[in-house]
Design a protein around this motif. Structure first.
Motif, mmCIF file in Angstrom:
data_model
loop_
_atom_site.group_PDB
_atom_site.id
_atom_site.type_symbol
_atom_site.label_atom_id
_atom_site.label_comp_id
_atom_site.label_asym_id
_atom_site.label_seq_id
_atom_site.Cartn_x
_atom_site.Cartn_y
_atom_site.Cartn_z
ATOM 1 N N ASP A 194 48.299 37.168 35.752
ATOM 2 C CA ASP A 194 47.824 37.091 37.135
ATOM 3 C C ASP A 194 48.877 36.475 38.058
ATOM 4 O O ASP A 194 49.626 35.584 37.656
ATOM 5 C CB ASP A 194 46.549 36.242 37.195
ATOM 6 C CG ASP A 194 45.313 37.059 36.879
ATOM 7 O OD1 ASP A 194 45.481 38.204 36.418
ATOM 8 O OD2 ASP A 194 44.198 36.568 37.085
ATOM 9 N N HIS A 195 48.892 36.946 39.284
ATOM 10 C CA HIS A 195 49.709 36.330 40.321
ATOM 11 C C HIS A 195 48.954 36.420 41.636
ATOM 12 O O HIS A 195 47.792 36.881 41.670
ATOM 13 C CB HIS A 195 51.090 36.976 40.419
ATOM 14 C CG HIS A 195 51.070 38.462 40.499
ATOM 15 N ND1 HIS A 195 50.937 39.148 41.681
ATOM 16 C CD2 HIS A 195 51.140 39.407 39.510
ATOM 17 C CE1 HIS A 195 50.950 40.456 41.442
ATOM 18 N NE2 HIS A 195 51.068 40.642 40.139
ATOM 19 N N ALA A 196 49.563 35.988 42.705
ATOM 20 C CA ALA A 196 48.851 35.820 43.974
ATOM 21 C C ALA A 196 48.261 37.123 44.492
ATOM 22 O O ALA A 196 47.197 37.125 45.119
ATOM 23 C CB ALA A 196 49.795 35.221 45.017
ATOM 24 N N ALA A 221 47.487 39.832 42.547
ATOM 25 C CA ALA A 221 46.709 40.533 41.527
ATOM 26 C C ALA A 221 46.009 39.518 40.626
ATOM 27 O O ALA A 221 46.354 39.369 39.459
ATOM 28 C CB ALA A 221 47.611 41.454 40.706
ATOM 29 N N PRO A 222 45.008 38.811 41.125
ATOM 30 C CA PRO A 222 44.307 37.799 40.320
ATOM 31 C C PRO A 222 43.132 38.388 39.540
ATOM 32 O O PRO A 222 42.001 37.895 39.600
ATOM 33 C CB PRO A 222 43.828 36.804 41.381
ATOM 34 C CG PRO A 222 43.550 37.667 42.572
ATOM 35 C CD PRO A 222 44.537 38.805 42.516
ATOM 36 N N TRP A 223 43.394 39.441 38.770
ATOM 37 C CA TRP A 223 42.282 40.162 38.151
ATOM 38 C C TRP A 223 41.621 39.341 37.045
ATOM 39 O O TRP A 223 40.387 39.356 36.927
ATOM 40 C CB TRP A 223 42.775 41.500 37.610
ATOM 41 C CG TRP A 223 43.527 42.310 38.606
ATOM 42 C CD1 TRP A 223 44.767 42.840 38.473
ATOM 43 C CD2 TRP A 223 43.083 42.687 39.913
ATOM 44 N NE1 TRP A 223 45.148 43.515 39.608
ATOM 45 C CE2 TRP A 223 44.118 43.444 40.511
ATOM 46 C CE3 TRP A 223 41.926 42.458 40.645
ATOM 47 C CZ2 TRP A 223 44.010 43.954 41.789
ATOM 48 C CZ3 TRP A 223 41.821 42.965 41.927
ATOM 49 C CH2 TRP A 223 42.854 43.709 42.486
ATOM 50 N N ALA A 224 42.382 38.651 36.225
ATOM 51 C CA ALA A 224 41.778 37.835 35.177
ATOM 52 C C ALA A 224 40.960 36.690 35.769
ATOM 53 O O ALA A 224 39.879 36.349 35.259
ATOM 54 C CB ALA A 224 42.860 37.289 34.243
ATOM 55 N N THR A 225 41.441 36.101 36.857
ATOM 56 C CA THR A 225 40.710 35.009 37.508
ATOM 57 C C THR A 225 39.390 35.496 38.072
ATOM 58 O O THR A 225 38.344 34.858 37.891
ATOM 59 C CB THR A 225 41.575 34.406 38.618
ATOM 60 O OG1 THR A 225 42.833 33.995 38.070
ATOM 61 C CG2 THR A 225 40.888 33.220 39.250
ATOM 62 N N ALA A 229 31.323 32.166 44.332
ATOM 63 C CA ALA A 229 32.236 31.680 45.374
ATOM 64 C C ALA A 229 33.024 30.472 44.892
ATOM 65 O O ALA A 229 34.252 30.404 45.076
ATOM 66 C CB ALA A 229 31.445 31.336 46.641
ATOM 67 N N TRP A 230 32.349 29.513 44.270
ATOM 68 C CA TRP A 230 33.061 28.340 43.772
ATOM 69 C C TRP A 230 34.088 28.729 42.715
ATOM 70 O O TRP A 230 35.243 28.291 42.770
ATOM 71 C CB TRP A 230 32.073 27.345 43.175
ATOM 72 C CG TRP A 230 31.398 26.448 44.157
ATOM 73 C CD1 TRP A 230 30.066 26.379 44.426
ATOM 74 C CD2 TRP A 230 32.022 25.491 45.010
ATOM 75 N NE1 TRP A 230 29.820 25.444 45.397
ATOM 76 C CE2 TRP A 230 31.014 24.870 45.771
ATOM 77 C CE3 TRP A 230 33.343 25.086 45.212
ATOM 78 C CZ2 TRP A 230 31.270 23.884 46.702
ATOM 79 C CZ3 TRP A 230 33.603 24.095 46.143
ATOM 80 C CH2 TRP A 230 32.579 23.507 46.878
ATOM 81 N N LEU A 231 33.689 29.529 41.761
ATOM 82 C CA LEU A 231 34.587 29.847 40.653
ATOM 83 C C LEU A 231 35.732 30.759 41.086
ATOM 84 O O LEU A 231 36.854 30.621 40.585
ATOM 85 C CB LEU A 231 33.798 30.502 39.513
ATOM 86 C CG LEU A 231 32.690 29.638 38.890
ATOM 87 C CD1 LEU A 231 31.999 30.400 37.769
ATOM 88 C CD2 LEU A 231 33.253 28.326 38.381
ATOM 89 N N ALA A 232 35.483 31.671 42.008
ATOM 90 C CA ALA A 232 36.535 32.590 42.437
ATOM 91 C C ALA A 232 37.529 31.909 43.375
ATOM 92 O O ALA A 232 38.753 31.997 43.173
ATOM 93 C CB ALA A 232 35.911 33.815 43.108
ATOM 94 N N LEU A 233 37.014 31.212 44.409
ATOM 95 C CA LEU A 233 37.920 30.590 45.378
ATOM 96 C C LEU A 233 38.688 29.421 44.758
ATOM 97 O O LEU A 233 39.917 29.322 44.888
ATOM 98 C CB LEU A 233 37.133 30.121 46.600
ATOM 99 C CG LEU A 233 36.451 31.240 47.408
ATOM 100 C CD1 LEU A 233 35.644 30.651 48.567
ATOM 101 C CD2 LEU A 233 37.481 32.242 47.920
ATOM 102 N N ALA A 234 37.975 28.537 44.082
ATOM 103 C CA ALA A 234 38.660 27.430 43.422
ATOM 104 C C ALA A 234 39.548 27.936 42.286
ATOM 105 O O ALA A 234 40.625 27.380 42.030
ATOM 106 C CB ALA A 234 37.637 26.428 42.893
ATOM 107 N N TYR A 282 41.174 30.786 42.283
ATOM 108 C CA TYR A 282 42.389 31.320 42.896
ATOM 109 C C TYR A 282 43.358 30.198 43.266
ATOM 110 O O TYR A 282 44.572 30.324 43.092
ATOM 111 C CB TYR A 282 42.024 32.132 44.137
ATOM 112 C CG TYR A 282 43.192 32.850 44.766
ATOM 113 C CD1 TYR A 282 43.716 33.999 44.186
ATOM 114 C CD2 TYR A 282 43.766 32.376 45.943
ATOM 115 C CE1 TYR A 282 44.785 34.655 44.772
ATOM 116 C CE2 TYR A 282 44.836 33.025 46.521
ATOM 117 C CZ TYR A 282 45.345 34.174 45.925
ATOM 118 O OH TYR A 282 46.419 34.805 46.497
ATOM 119 N N ALA A 283 42.805 29.084 43.773
ATOM 120 C CA ALA A 283 43.663 27.927 44.060
ATOM 121 C C ALA A 283 44.302 27.396 42.774
ATOM 122 O O ALA A 283 45.490 27.035 42.753
ATOM 123 C CB ALA A 283 42.851 26.835 44.748
#
Length: 532
Positions: A350-352, A354-358, A399-404, A406-407
């Protein structure tokens, strides 16, 4: 006769290279028998079942149901005796106990009972998954796996059919309405189907993911989702324990109406059985959703009072208006999401952009938590619907799991594993499985010996059944078609006899040394050749 793996390859004169072969090479290599592969086992269908495998499948089908019925048959009559209700409805109580343990909704009198304890259900699912994982062999075919799943379903479904008939008969004695037949079979079959699939997948993850043909980012997302769910539930359990300690006086008040030791024991067992439900409800509160008890509700931002069941474990619910510092608890799902993103950065590409695994990890974790929240809630008599507000819970959790997450992924790419660096655990089909496989095999071997599941000759018998001479050919280890120059003889592995001591060599006489000198003679001094 069974052949051991460390013996020499045995060749008979009629095989390749023997006198009966006109070519001297034993015929076409395609006619040689080799050990059947799992795909070749599938061609035999579901009828290729050995007695040993039948014994294992019987164990898979019978053990969870037998243990569950034994525990229920002990607890239900004891509960009836302590309640001074008599033993007239014992059969109906045992049948309803089996259905309750499998989340089948009941109606007692006119009171619906859909909020059922999760602890017995989780224990039965774990036991079935463990037995299914033990029954899987490294070379199991799809037909073998089908047998395992069928065995895991057959025993509980058979007991469910009997319990439904008993409940129908007992409805004239006790105030128990017969449950819906289709719903009962769906709950029981679905539970053991999930348990069997999870056990088989955990035992042979490499083949499971290869069968799904999932990309690496999806596999990394599955692993990340599992860790995320465990972290969130663990944090919710800690918060529940702290809340129980903080409301210790109310917790003790729940036992005042027990009356005697039997009542205290019953309330304790009831609280333990519903403890997973409370932990899942605490998870909903931590992410910002709420838990509803009919007209009452509890959340981080508001608390609405109302009647609550008099169970000691529910003393963990806060009373009164919401405190301002409760908002700090939102840092828990944020921290869990950041850790999930860091894990995705370390185990995926994953990178900024293409965050597919995240994102897949956040999605799978949200799906699992929503399913747990749906099972943990239900109707509870006059209290109404009890459980998490599932639509809000699904949105805020993702929302919490995806946004946090990604950070956390960005943090991992900047400071932990930069883009282009070797990624730890990249080989998701192999690197994760090897260590787990070895540990699981060792634990399985130890458990089989500790539990006494077989007698002392089990290893030899099983080995003889699975590795007969007609399955283990010479070709499994050496291909003689590629080496025609090797002359093979019929041989046998024997212990090497001690050789006789060699005689010391006699010292030979030193050779005579002759001093010689080459003298050049002039050509003219040579005697003339004699003519013939």
């Amino acid at each position: 006769m069974s052949s051991t793996r460390n013996s020499l390859v045995r060749r008979s004169p009629g095989e390749r290279g023997g006198p009966d072969d006109a070519t001297g090479r034993g015929g076409d290599s395609r006619s040689r028998r080799t050990r059947p592969t799992p795909e070749e086992h599938d061609d035999a269908g579901f009828l290729s079942l050995t007695p040993e495998r039948a014994r294992v499948l019987l164990f898979v089908a019978a053990r969870p149901a037998t243990l569950a019925l034994t525990v229920i048959a002990v607890l239900m009559p004891a509960a009836l005796l302590f309640a001074h209700s008599g033993l007239d409805g014992t059969s109906g109580a045992i049948a309803s106990g089996w259905l309750v343990a499998h989340q089948v909704p009941l109606v007692i009198g006119k009171t619906p009972l859909g909020l059922l304890p999760l602890l017995p259900t989780a224990l039965l699912a774990w036991l079935s998954a463990r037995d299914c994982a033990r029954a899987v062999e490294p070379d199991s075919s799809r037909a073998d796996l089908g047998w395992i799943v069928g065995a895991a379903l057959s025993g509980p479904l058979l007991v469910t059919a009997v319990c439904l008939a008993v409940a129908e008969d007992a409805s004239g004695v006790v105030a128990l309405q017969p449950p819906n037949t289709l719903s009962a079979f769906a709950w029981v079959g679905g539970l053991y189907l999930v348990a069997a699939t999870a056990g088989i997948a955990n035992r042979d993850r490499r083949r499971f993911f290869a069968l799904l043909r999932a990309p690496d980012w999806a596999i990394a997302g599955v692993y990340g989702a599992g860790r995320t769910v465990v972290r969130l539930l663990g944090c919710a359990a800690v918060v529940t324990l702290v809340s129980l300690l903080a409301h210790g006086s109310r917790f003790l008040e729940g036992y005042r109406a027990s009356g005697n030791f039997a009542g205290v024991l019953g309330l304790t067992l009831l609280s333990l059985a519903y403890l997973p439900n409370v932990v899942i409800g605490a998870t909903g509160i931590l992410v910002g959703s709420g838990v509803e008890f009919g007209d009452a509700s509890v959340g981080l931002f508001s608390v609405v009072g109302g009647p609550v069941p008099a169970v000691p474990v529910l003393a963990a619910l806060p009373s009164g208006p919401a405190a301002g510092w409760w908002v700090v608890l939102l840092l828990i799902p944020a921290a869990v999401g950041v850790l999930g993103g860091i894990d995705a950065g370390r185990t995926s590409a994953d990178h900024a952009t293409a965050p597919w695994a995240t994102l897949s990890s956040a999605g799978f974790a949200t799906l699992a938590l929503v399913l747990l929240g749906a099972v943990a809630g239900g109707e509870l008599g006059t209290f109404g619907s009890v459980g998490i507000d599932l639509p809000v819970f699904a949105v805020v959790t993702f929302a919490w799991l995806a946004l946090a997450g990604y950070a956390g992924l960005l943090f991992a790419r900047w400071f932990v594993v930069p883009v282009g660096a070797p990624i730890a655990g990249r080989d998701l089909h192999g690197a994760y499985e090897e260590t787990d496989y070895d540990d699981h095999d060792d634990a399985y071997y130890d458990d089989r010996h500790d539990d006494g599941d077989h007698d002392g000759d089990y290893e030899a018998d099983e080995y003889d059944e699975h590795y007969q001479d007609d399955h283990y050919d010479e070709d499994d280890y050496y291909d003689y078609a590629d080496h025609p120059e090797d002359d093979a003889l019929e041989g046998e592995l024997v212990d090497e006899q001690p050789s006789l001591p060699a005689r010391p060599a006699r010292p030979s006489a030193p050779p005579d040394i002759v001093d010689a000198e080459v003298v050049e003679t002039p050509h003219d001094d040579l005697p003339p050749l004699r003519e013939r």
